[in-house]
Design an enzyme around this catalytic site. Structure first.
Site, short mmCIF file in Angstrom:
data_model
loop_
_atom_site.label_atom_id
_atom_site.label_comp_id
_atom_site.label_asym_id
_atom_site.label_seq_id
_atom_site.Cartn_x
_atom_site.Cartn_y
_atom_site.Cartn_z
N ARG A 1 0.93 -1.27 -0.17
CA ARG A 1 -0.60 0.22 -0.73
C ARG A 1 0.55 1.67 0.66
O ARG A 1 0.43 1.99 -0.71
CB ARG A 1 -0.69 0.26 1.14
N SER B 1 -4.66 4.54 5.88
CA SER B 1 -4.29 3.09 5.71
C SER B 1 -4.48 3.19 4.11
O SER B 1 -3.71 1.91 3.81
CB SER B 1 -6.16 2.72 5.59
N GLU C 1 -18.94 4.52 -0.24
CA GLU C 1 -18.50 3.89 -0.82
C GLU C 1 -18.83 4.15 -2.41
O GLU C 1 -17.95 4.63 -3.42
CB GLU C 1 -17.49 2.56 -0.65
N PHE D 1 -14.45 -3.15 0.12
CA PHE D 1 -15.25 -1.78 0.02
C PHE D 1 -14.83 -1.61 -1.51
O PHE D 1 -15.87 -0.45 -1.84
CB PHE D 1 -15.20 -0.85 1.56
N HIS E 1 -5.48 -3.85 1.85
CA HIS E 1 -6.31 -4.80 2.50
C HIS E 1 -7.20 -5.64 1.56
O HIS E 1 -7.46 -6.55 2.19
CB HIS E 1 -7.00 -3.50 3.40
N ASP F 1 -7.92 -8.42 12.00
CA ASP F 1 -9.75 -7.53 11.85
C ASP F 1 -10.28 -8.71 11.53
O ASP F 1 -12.05 -8.27 11.62
CB ASP F 1 -9.21 -6.35 10.99
N ARG G 1 -1.88 -4.90 2.81
CA ARG G 1 -1.15 -3.75 4.57
C ARG G 1 0.12 -4.24 4.66
O ARG G 1 0.62 -3.64 5.31
CB ARG G 1 -2.97 -3.90 5.24
#
Lengths: 317, 281
Positions: A13, A40, A61, A86, A112, A120, A170
């Protein structure tokens, strides 16, 4: 056997963020949108340097995808940023109608992805996104392997007219591709020549494939390793040329075996050159909380799993 | 460019186009199309500042986005009669290999259309993006969009409505076709939405109401009012009260003709109520 050096683990990322920073300087039509995940997605620099070209849309989104489609009308090149889940499943119909069917020049940039976002858990660990995106007519699907390649891919997609799904992650993973290597969409990269088995991998599983090749070499197995950074359009020729030599193949990806790279490769082989294939991928399952290393081990997405798959597929030749 | 009579003549011709298009292929959406005929005619012939020809980017001209894409018959008729393509092409509506798909799309390259719509609730976001592109390009022209009232049940609209006010997108005029009908019945029966005016105002929009949304002069006056409210830091919403099926008596005030084509006899009655003005395609 050709070997590769990890110049130090880095997150992909951040490669995206660095690429976007570069684009900010070089292409005034590039604009960026984010749905409340600037940190992020490593979009801070672009936002700071070009506030007029940055759109914080909040946690919305669907609206972000629509706005991005609209921004192309007037010549902008929008890069949207949020998590892979998302970026795809949540907004599939918006992408389908307002971006893909409408042929809008939107770059959907998704961090991610996969299991390795870690703790998560499954709500955030999408393992279906490659399949969702590759099924959309006209969509280009790119899953680069490391920091350098993600940066290069980010820069390259700005020059490509049409919708693109760019997938990254990530965790910090090995960074081994040459800095400033030109990124050619749809062109697979031969990393290691071999004669006994072909391993085609995408994303950070490419590094795992290189590690597996080392282990296999010690066992006297000559593995050819190919980096498939572009899942659509797929470099059919690179795959077919390789299996003509090796006569068996293992595909490796951080994605469900249904709908992923492996399935795309199977399609090419079925049509042109039926060849034994094994899949290193998740087995039609959701993920769970854990560290990236634990998850890759539990779900069979590391070099050990690739070695095992190679041993299995070679017996099927 | 036009006086009221010319615009009204065009409205009648557009009604005939709508009826004949949906009748020919026995499919399509005449009700909402008829209800918005006056609005489309006024918009494309009087209100919008348009350039000759069509290019996707639409720099230095006003742009229009249709969110409730099922009313494609009125859109196609008005686009054709505004010169975007030959009116004879209306003959191809919903046929195989046509640019006039059931719902509007850019995919077949039809001039005048800048986004696909049909799956509801997406058009306002797209219109906002286009409005922000205009600002980035220092282009002072406006974005117009049209949405169904039932369509406001789609949640994405409310993301867009919130965003527009928060980001002060004041170069957009979004019109809501308040005909009070949707497929399964009246909007009050299906899912009552309360005060749409109150909701837009609460979200920070300037709201203009056009009570007679099938009256050309009322539309021109209301839209001029709306235009005067742009550039003042707030997005502008027009609540256009229309009658679904307007101009064809048996189609009026009911949801029954939302997505149903007239038969031969019904077509004849509808056409008789709207005698040819500018010439059929």
């Amino acid at each position: 056997m050709k070997t590769y050096t990890n110049t130090g683990n880095k997150d992909t990322r951040s490669g995206f963020g660095a690429g976007l920073t570069e684009l900010g300087k070089t292409n005034e039509n590039v604009v960026a949108l984010c749905a409340d995940l600037i940190g992020s997605l490593k979009m801070d620099d672009f936002k700071k340097n070009h506030p007029e070209r940055f759109f914080q849309v909040g946690i919305a989104e669907a609206n972000m995808i629509g706005i991005a489609a609209g921004l192309t009308i007037g010549g902008k090149i929008p890069f949207t940023g949020t998590f892979a889940n998302f970026s795809t499943g949540r907004v599939y119909d918006q992408i389908r109608q307002s971006v893909a069917y409408s042929d809008k020049n939107v770059k959907i940039c998704a961090s991610h992805a996969g299991l390795t976002l870690g703790e998560d858990g499954a709500t955030h660990q999408i393992l279906e996104d490659i399949g969702l995106m590759k099924m959309l007519p006209g969509m280009t699907v790119i899953n680069p392997c490391d920091y350098n390649q993600t940066k290069a891919a980010t820069i390259a997609i700005a020059e490509h007219h049409g919708p693109v799904y760019l997938r990254f992650g990530r965790p910090s993973v090995a960074n081994f591709t040459p800095e400033n290597q030109k990124f050619e969409i749809g062109k697979a990269l031969h990393l290691i020549d071999g004669t006994d088995v072909t391993i085609v991998a995408t994303g950070h599983l490419v590094w795992e494939a290189l590690e597996a090749a080392k282990t296999l070499n010690e066992k006297g197995v000559s593995a050819e390793v190919i980096n498939i950074h572009t899942i659509k359009p797929l470099d059919d020729k690179a795959i077919l040329d390789s299996v003509t030599k090796t006569r068996c193949i293992v595909t490796a990806e951080e994605h469900n075996y249904l709908g992923g790279l492996g399935e795309s490769v199977a399609r090419v082989l079925a049509q042109h050159k039926p060849t034994p294939q094994e899949f290193v991928a998740t087995n039609d399952t959701f993920g769970e909380s854990g560290t990236p290393a634990q998850l890759m081990d539990k779900y069979g997405l590391n070099s050990a799993a690739i070695v095992k798959a190679v041993e299995k597929v070679m017996k099927r030749k | 460019m036009s006086n009221t009579q010319q615009l009204e003549d065009l409205v009648i011709q557009v009604r005939r186009d709508i009826l004949r298009m949906v009748h020919k292929v026995n499919s399509g959406h005449p009700g909402g199309s008829l209800g918005c005929a006056e609005f489309f005619v006024a918009l494309f012939n009087e209100i919008m500042d348009r350039k000759e020809g069509f290019d996707m980017d639409g720099i230095e001209e006003d742009l229009f986005f249709l969110s409730n894409g099922h009313i494609s018959p009125v859109y196609y008729s008005v686009l054709a009669r505004a010169g975007y393509f030959e009116i004879e092409e209306l003959n191809t509506f919903r046929l195989i290999n046509s640019r006039l798909q059931g719902h509007p799309t850019t995919h077949e390259g039809l001039p005048g259309v800048r986004i696909a719509s049909g799956s509801l609730g997406q058009g306002m976001s797209v219109a906002l993006g286009a409005a922000q592109a205009k600002k980035l390009n220092n282009d002072n022209h406006l974005i117009y969009s049209l949405h169904g009232d039932g369509e406001l049940q789609e949640g994405q609209n409310w993301e867009a409505i919130m965003y527009a006010a928060a980001k002060k997108v004041d170069n957009i005029i979004s019109t809501i076709d308040l005909n009070g009908q949707q497929i399964d019945g009246s909007t009050d029966d299906v899912l009552p939405m309360g005060s749409i005016k109150g909701k837009f105002e609460a979200f920070g929009w300037t709201v203009i109401e056009i009570e007679e949304g099938n009256n050309i002069n009322a539309i021109l006056k209301g839209m001029a009012d709306a235009k005067s409210k742009t550039g003042k830091g707030k997005p502008v919403c027009v609540l256009l009260k229309t009658v679904m099926g307007n101009g064809v008596d048996f189609m009026m005030h009911t949801h029954a003709w939302h997505g149903k084509a007239p038969n031969d006899e019904q077509l004849a009655i509808g056409l008789a109520q709207n005698a040819e003005t500018l010439g059929d395609y």
